[in-house]
Each structure stands twice: as structure tokens, then as C-alpha cells.
Scaffold this motif. Structure first.
Motif, short mmCIF file in Angstrom:
data_model
loop_
_atom_site.label_atom_id
_atom_site.label_comp_id
_atom_site.label_asym_id
_atom_site.label_seq_id
_atom_site.Cartn_x
_atom_site.Cartn_y
_atom_site.Cartn_z
N ASP A 8 -3.04 8.96 5.30
CA ASP A 8 -2.69 8.09 6.42
C ASP A 8 -1.23 7.62 6.25
O ASP A 8 -0.46 7.59 7.20
CB ASP A 8 -3.69 6.93 6.42
N LYS A 9 -0.87 7.28 5.00
CA LYS A 9 0.52 6.89 4.69
C LYS A 9 1.13 8.06 3.91
O LYS A 9 0.81 8.26 2.74
CB LYS A 9 0.48 5.62 3.83
N PRO A 10 1.97 8.87 4.57
CA PRO A 10 2.39 10.14 3.95
C PRO A 10 3.23 9.97 2.69
O PRO A 10 3.94 8.98 2.53
CB PRO A 10 3.24 10.79 5.05
N VAL A 74 -8.95 14.03 -5.45
CA VAL A 74 -8.08 13.31 -6.38
C VAL A 74 -7.33 12.23 -5.61
O VAL A 74 -6.64 12.50 -4.64
CB VAL A 74 -7.08 14.23 -7.12
N ARG A 75 -7.50 11.01 -6.08
CA ARG A 75 -6.79 9.86 -5.54
C ARG A 75 -5.43 9.85 -6.25
O ARG A 75 -5.35 9.59 -7.47
CB ARG A 75 -7.59 8.59 -5.87
N ALA A 76 -4.36 10.21 -5.53
CA ALA A 76 -3.02 10.22 -6.13
C ALA A 76 -2.58 8.77 -6.26
O ALA A 76 -1.95 8.20 -5.37
CB ALA A 76 -2.06 11.02 -5.26
N GLY A 77 -2.95 8.16 -7.36
CA GLY A 77 -2.67 6.74 -7.58
C GLY A 77 -3.67 6.20 -8.59
O GLY A 77 -4.42 6.97 -9.22
N ALA A 78 -3.69 4.89 -8.71
CA ALA A 78 -4.51 4.26 -9.75
C ALA A 78 -5.88 3.82 -9.25
O ALA A 78 -6.92 4.22 -9.76
CB ALA A 78 -3.75 3.08 -10.33
N GLY A 79 -5.88 2.96 -8.20
CA GLY A 79 -7.13 2.34 -7.75
C GLY A 79 -7.95 3.30 -6.90
O GLY A 79 -7.42 3.92 -5.98
N GLY A 273 4.03 -0.63 -2.57
CA GLY A 273 4.25 -0.58 -4.03
C GLY A 273 4.54 0.82 -4.54
O GLY A 273 5.49 1.03 -5.30
N ALA A 274 3.72 1.77 -4.14
CA ALA A 274 3.86 3.14 -4.66
C ALA A 274 4.67 4.02 -3.72
O ALA A 274 4.71 5.24 -3.89
CB ALA A 274 2.48 3.74 -4.87
N GLN A 275 5.33 3.39 -2.74
CA GLN A 275 6.00 4.21 -1.73
C GLN A 275 7.45 4.49 -2.11
O GLN A 275 8.40 4.02 -1.48
CB GLN A 275 5.85 3.51 -0.36
C1 3PG Z 1 -2.63 2.57 -6.33
O1 3PG Z 1 -3.79 2.15 -6.46
O2 3PG Z 1 -2.22 3.58 -6.91
C2 3PG Z 1 -1.65 1.77 -5.51
O3 3PG Z 1 -2.26 0.68 -4.91
C3 3PG Z 1 -0.90 2.61 -4.49
O4 3PG Z 1 -1.67 2.94 -3.38
P1 3PG Z 1 -1.11 3.87 -2.19
O5 3PG Z 1 -1.02 5.27 -2.72
O6 3PG Z 1 -2.10 3.74 -1.12
O7 3PG Z 1 0.25 3.37 -1.80
#
Ligand code: 3PG
Length: 306
Positions: A8-10, A74-79, A273-275
């Protein structure tokens, strides 16, 4: 094999190019669904995907039902609170995250938001500095560690509390480890949140915890909105005109916060944050590599639905 990026958020284009290179080098096909506005678009795109790379995109039982060929997400990220892990397990789908890959980006934003807040949101009035102030890091994982590193560069006194991280690990970084969240919030004027959204943490940042923060308190949230008890925070901010809240995850009650607490509340319009190109490249390419490793060699490192 078809690998779908559903974001959704590229990602930055350079990250998509990098993912494509990894996927095509493995002999797989890459499909892209970006900036989708309806769940129906996601349900359609996942139909023939064998693997999906996502960010905060919701993967629930309905999506998993539609993804008949799916083997891995795969969730590209942490949460990974956006993925229904039980449903994934029931569908025999492996779920992974890419821990650490975007943590510097999130940490830099946390410090950036702190500067923004103490300089009164750049409104032209005199603010304060971070140097010499006490920062409490709530949860000392990959992001918390990076926040500590950057905060020390600002000359802050850094404290941390993490229910799962041994105190010796925290203290090795020159950070004072405390025994409880209550102690952390009592000791520190600045708190930076880095806890995941779980059943235990939801609404855990509440009035009782926050009310003990010293005068001139600032709460910085680059974690998840669900961890905040918004009603409790709003009540406290009504009582304490010295209390500021800055967040990278817009509260459900954003309109109320913006109206009532103008000048001491800020939210980004979309989680930023991760953008960064770097974080997108790190997390996106790690996700692609993990997919190839799983599909070709059965590697399950970073699987989160054990
Ligand atoms: C994460 O959990 O990796 C961050 O909150 C980043 O999330 P996002 O990829 O949706 O920006």
C-alpha cells in the motif's frame, strides 16, 4: 514461481529494482501491486502468487483463502502484527520478518521527532536542547539499540527497560538498564517507544504509567498506535500542559488530539519511520533473499509462525 510485492505504501524504486534482480536471478517472476486502495485489488493480486512481500499490509484469513498457491509471506520490516499468524499456519503458509533491516531509519526518525518537539515544532520560539537530558528507551531491540547510539551522539543520558533483554546486554552499550517500565517513566523526561503490538502491550502505555514522567515530558512513538491507551493519554495531556506527544502512527483520535493539544502534539500523516531508500533496499532485498532461500532450500530462518 511468482513473487508478488503488495505494498500500500510503496518501496523506493531502487529497492523494487533490487528485489526484481534477486527474484529474476532465481528464475522467478515478479508482480507488483502498489498503492492499492481496495482490499479487492489485493485479493485479486494474491490469487496466483507463490510468495508475497508486504510492509504494513494486512494479511488476514480472507487474503490467505484467496491465495491458493501461497507458500510464504515475508513482512519486509520488523513488526508482524498485521499478519494473522494462526490463519497462516492453518493455511500452511510460512511467515517471516526481516529484523534489523530498517531499524536505523526508524531510530533516526525518533531522534528527528525529538528535536522537532523540543524546538516547539519550529514555530520561531526558543526551545530546548537534547544534550544532558534523560532519554528512556522502552524496549531494547534493534530500533532501541540504534536510538541509544544516536542519542548518545546528542549527549543524552540514556536509560532503557526491556522485559526480555538481559540488563548486561543493555549496559554493554553504556546505557543504564532499569528494572521496570514504571522506573523508566519516573526517571526520564523523554521516552521513546519501541515495543511491538501484542496482546500484552496493547493499551499498556496508560495514564498510570505516563503520569509519573518528570516535568516537560515528551513521549515519542515510532512503534505502534495500539500500545497507547489514547483516552488515558488525552486525559493526562488535559491535566498537564507541559506534556508533549509526537507520533509516527496517527492515533485513532487524531482530530481530537490535534484540536485539544495544538502546539504539543504532532503526528505524521502516514508512518514514515522506515520510509528511506536505504531501509527499503535493506528490508526489501532481505525479503527477496529469504523467499528464494525458503523456496529453493527450505530455509526457515526468521520464520515467526513457529
Ligand atoms: C516495521 O515494523 O518494520 C516498521 O513499523 C515499518 O513499517 P512499514 O514498512 O509499514 O513502514
Amino acid at each position: 514461481m511468482k513473487v508478488l510485492i503488495a505494498t500500500d505504501k510503496p518501496f523506493a524504486k531502487v529497492a523494487v529494482d533490487g528485489i526484481r534482480k534477486e527474484v529474476e536471478a532465481a528464475g522467478y517472476e515478479l508482480a507488483l501491486l502498489e498503492k492499492y486502495t481496495e482490499k479487492a485489488q489485493l485479493l485479486d493480486a494474491v490469487k496466483d502468487a507463490n510468495a508475497i512481500i508486504i510492509r504494513s499490509d494486512i494479511i488476514d484469513a480472507e487474503v490467505l483463502d484467496a491465495a491458493k498457491e501461497l507458500k510464504i509471506v515475508v513482512r519486509a520490516g520488523a513488526g508482524y502484527d498485521n499478519v494473522d499468524l494462526d490463519a497462516a499456519t492453518a493455511h500452511n503458509v510460512c511467515v517471516m520478518n526481516t529484523p534489523g533491516q530498517n531499524s536505523n531509519a526508524v531510530a533516526e526518525l525518533a531522534l528527528g521527532m525529538m528535536v522537532y518537539a523540543v524546538r516547539n515544532f519550529y514555530n520561531g520560539t526558543s526551545g530546548t536542547e537534547l544534550m544532558g537530558k534523560k532519554l528512556g528507551i522502552h524496549a531494547y531491540g534493534n530500533v532501541g539499540r540504534n536510538v541509544a547510539r544516536v542519542a548518545k551522539g546528542f549527549g543524552m543520558e540514556v536509560y532503557a527497560y526491556d522485559a526480555f533483554c538481559p540488563k548486561e546486554v543493555i549496559e554493554k552499550d553504556g546505557v543504564t538498564a532499569l528494572d521496570s517500565a514504571e522506573e523508566l517513566y519516573k526517571a526520564c523526561q523523554f521516552i521513546s517507544l519501541h515495543i511491538p503490538a501484542t496482546a500484552e502491550t496493547k493499551n499498556s502505555i496508560n495514564y498510570a504509567l505516563l503520569k509519573n514522567m518528570p516535568k516537560g515530558a515528551l513521549l515519542v512513538n515510532t512503534a505502534r498506535k495500539e500500545v497507547i491507551d489514547e483516552a488515558g493519554l488525552a486525559l493526562l495531556m488535559e491535566e498537564r500542559a507541559d506534556f508533549k506527544y509526537v507520533t509516527d502512527i496517527m492515533p485513532a483520535a487524531h482530530a481530537e488530539f490535534a484540536e485539544k493539544f495544538a502546539g504539543r502534539y504532532f503526528s505524521t500523516p502516514k508512518k514514515m519511520g522506515a520510509q528511506t531508500a536505504e531501509a527499503n533496499i535493506n528490508a526489501g532485498i532481505a525479503a527477496a533473499k529469504q523467499i528464494v532461500g525458503f523456496l529453493k532450500d527450505g530455509c526457515e530462518k526468521y520464520k515467526v509462525n513457529k
